[in-house]
Design a protein around this motif. Structure first.
Motif, PDB file in Angstrom:
ATOM      1  N   VAL A 101       0.817  -1.214   0.000  1.00 43.38           N
ATOM      2  CA  VAL A 101       0.000   0.000   0.000  1.00 43.38           C
ATOM      3  C   VAL A 101       0.851   1.265   0.000  1.00 43.38           C
ATOM      4  O   VAL A 101       0.406   2.330  -0.424  1.00 43.38           O
ATOM      5  CB  VAL A 101      -0.961  -0.011   1.209  1.00 43.38           C
ATOM      6  CG1 VAL A 101      -0.203   0.223   2.511  1.00 43.38           C
ATOM      7  CG2 VAL A 101      -2.064   1.029   1.033  1.00 43.38           C
ATOM      8  N   LEU A 104       1.092   2.724  -3.492  1.00 40.55           N
ATOM      9  CA  LEU A 104      -0.155   3.023  -4.192  1.00 40.55           C
ATOM     10  C   LEU A 104      -0.339   4.540  -4.304  1.00 40.55           C
ATOM     11  O   LEU A 104      -0.076   5.269  -3.341  1.00 40.55           O
ATOM     12  CB  LEU A 104      -1.333   2.404  -3.438  1.00 40.55           C
ATOM     13  CG  LEU A 104      -2.658   2.281  -4.187  1.00 40.55           C
ATOM     14  CD1 LEU A 104      -2.525   1.278  -5.329  1.00 40.55           C
ATOM     15  CD2 LEU A 104      -3.765   1.837  -3.233  1.00 40.55           C
ATOM     16  N   ASN A 108      -5.861   6.677  -4.883  1.00 39.61           N
ATOM     17  CA  ASN A 108      -6.517   5.368  -4.835  1.00 39.61           C
ATOM     18  C   ASN A 108      -6.985   5.004  -3.429  1.00 39.61           C
ATOM     19  O   ASN A 108      -7.540   3.923  -3.218  1.00 39.61           O
ATOM     20  CB  ASN A 108      -5.576   4.275  -5.333  1.00 39.61           C
ATOM     21  CG  ASN A 108      -5.413   4.291  -6.843  1.00 39.61           C
ATOM     22  OD1 ASN A 108      -5.488   5.347  -7.468  1.00 39.61           O
ATOM     23  ND2 ASN A 108      -5.169   3.142  -7.436  1.00 39.61           N
ATOM     24  N   ASP A 124      -7.639  -0.751  -6.589  1.00 42.31           N
ATOM     25  CA  ASP A 124      -6.624  -1.281  -7.502  1.00 42.31           C
ATOM     26  C   ASP A 124      -5.267  -1.493  -6.831  1.00 42.31           C
ATOM     27  O   ASP A 124      -4.236  -1.046  -7.317  1.00 42.31           O
ATOM     28  CB  ASP A 124      -6.472  -0.342  -8.708  1.00 42.31           C
ATOM     29  CG  ASP A 124      -5.821  -1.046  -9.892  1.00 42.31           C
ATOM     30  OD1 ASP A 124      -5.673  -2.284  -9.840  1.00 42.31           O
ATOM     31  OD2 ASP A 124      -5.427  -0.354 -10.856  1.00 42.31           O
ATOM     32  N   LEU A 125      -5.290  -2.198  -5.722  1.00 48.71           N
ATOM     33  CA  LEU A 125      -4.047  -2.612  -5.068  1.00 48.71           C
ATOM     34  C   LEU A 125      -3.775  -4.052  -5.471  1.00 48.71           C
ATOM     35  O   LEU A 125      -4.499  -4.964  -5.062  1.00 48.71           O
ATOM     36  CB  LEU A 125      -4.166  -2.487  -3.545  1.00 48.71           C
ATOM     37  CG  LEU A 125      -2.970  -2.999  -2.737  1.00 48.71           C
ATOM     38  CD1 LEU A 125      -1.701  -2.245  -3.107  1.00 48.71           C
ATOM     39  CD2 LEU A 125      -3.240  -2.875  -1.235  1.00 48.71           C
ATOM     40  N   GLN A 149       0.256   6.495   4.648  1.00 49.35           N
ATOM     41  CA  GLN A 149       0.739   5.234   4.087  1.00 49.35           C
ATOM     42  C   GLN A 149       2.074   4.873   4.715  1.00 49.35           C
ATOM     43  O   GLN A 149       3.020   5.667   4.714  1.00 49.35           O
ATOM     44  CB  GLN A 149       0.881   5.356   2.568  1.00 49.35           C
ATOM     45  CG  GLN A 149      -0.443   5.542   1.841  1.00 49.35           C
ATOM     46  CD  GLN A 149      -0.258   5.982   0.396  1.00 49.35           C
ATOM     47  OE1 GLN A 149      -0.394   7.160   0.091  1.00 49.35           O
ATOM     48  NE2 GLN A 149       0.039   5.028  -0.479  1.00 49.35           N
TER      49      GLN A 149
END
Length: 238
Positions: A101, A104, A108, A124-125, A149
């Protein structure tokens, strides 16, 4: 119905009328105007025809409609249920494990919160979408909630509406605890009602009594006394 396109019929009608304006012969003018009216009438019928009829009269349109549309492929959706949490006086910290993640794009990831719940959406990971929704035990301040993140996880910070310590995170846990509370209180009340009152003294005689009870909660328990020994009436025969 004529296979001539509507636009062509309209063009022919315009040309017939133009020629009618140029001629000086009445019979020729009348013939040209009649042809113009016929073309206009035919064009009008095509304009009011059903879509199915238009497709039948237009082979190119029919061929185009038989081409299959490409199917839209949807990504698998994973509903998350595992996470860790911590707190301080001001905030709740959620730790959601998601491999990769950290790489990403931030667009997203979406955090949607209201006063009593929070939802994390990850799109969309590694070809999948992820979702986590928590109904909270207490209220939060949605405007002050945020996420960061980290390597292999998301750190979600929820600002408490009122500073303090939460015993439970979710409303489900809080509801279960509230349901148990009356039963615990009832059991406690029953236990207290079975304890003798302060100063209680139980008298007994070893030959006739088989139990010994004193109030154990007292700092200075009373001295035990025995009940009088029964006196047996003697007869003259004794």
């Amino acid at each position: 119905m004529s296979a001539v396109p509507k636009a062509a019929l309209e063009s022919e009608a315009v040309e017939y009328r133009r020629l009618a304006d140029l001629t000086a012969l009445a019979s020729v003018k009348q013939h040209l105007l009649a042809q113009a009216s016929a073309k206009e009438s035919e064009a009008s019928k095509i304009a009011h025809a059903s879509p199915a009829s238009q497709e039948e009269s237009n082979p190119a349109s029919k061929e185009k409609s038989t081409v299959a549309k490409p199917s839209v492929r949807r990504r698998p959706r994973v509903v998350l249920s595992s996470y860790a949490w911590d707190q301080n006086k001001e905030d709740i910290k959620l730790y959601v494990s998601l491999a990769g993640v950290e790489d990403l794009p931030v667009e997203n990831i979406e955090l949607v919160s209201d006063a009593s719940s929070t939802t994390v959406e990850v799109s969309d990971l590694a070809g999948k979408d992820y979702s986590l929704k928590i109904i909270l035990a207490k209220e939060i301040n949605p405007a002050s909630c945020k996420f960061k993140q980290r390597k292999g996880k998301l750190l979600v910070t929820l600002r408490k509406a009122e500073a303090g310590t939460w015993t439970y995170l979710t409303a489900k846990e809080q509801k279960a605890a509230d349901a148990r509370a009356p039963k615990v209180q009832e059991n406690r009340s029953e236990a207290l009602s079975s304890v003798p009152p302060p100063g209680y003294t139980h008298t007994y005689h070893p030959e006739f009594c088989h139990d010994l009870r004193i109030h154990a909660y007292s700092d200075n328990p009373p001295e035990l006394t025995c009940c009088p020994t029964p006196q047996l009436n003697k007869t003259e025969d004794d």
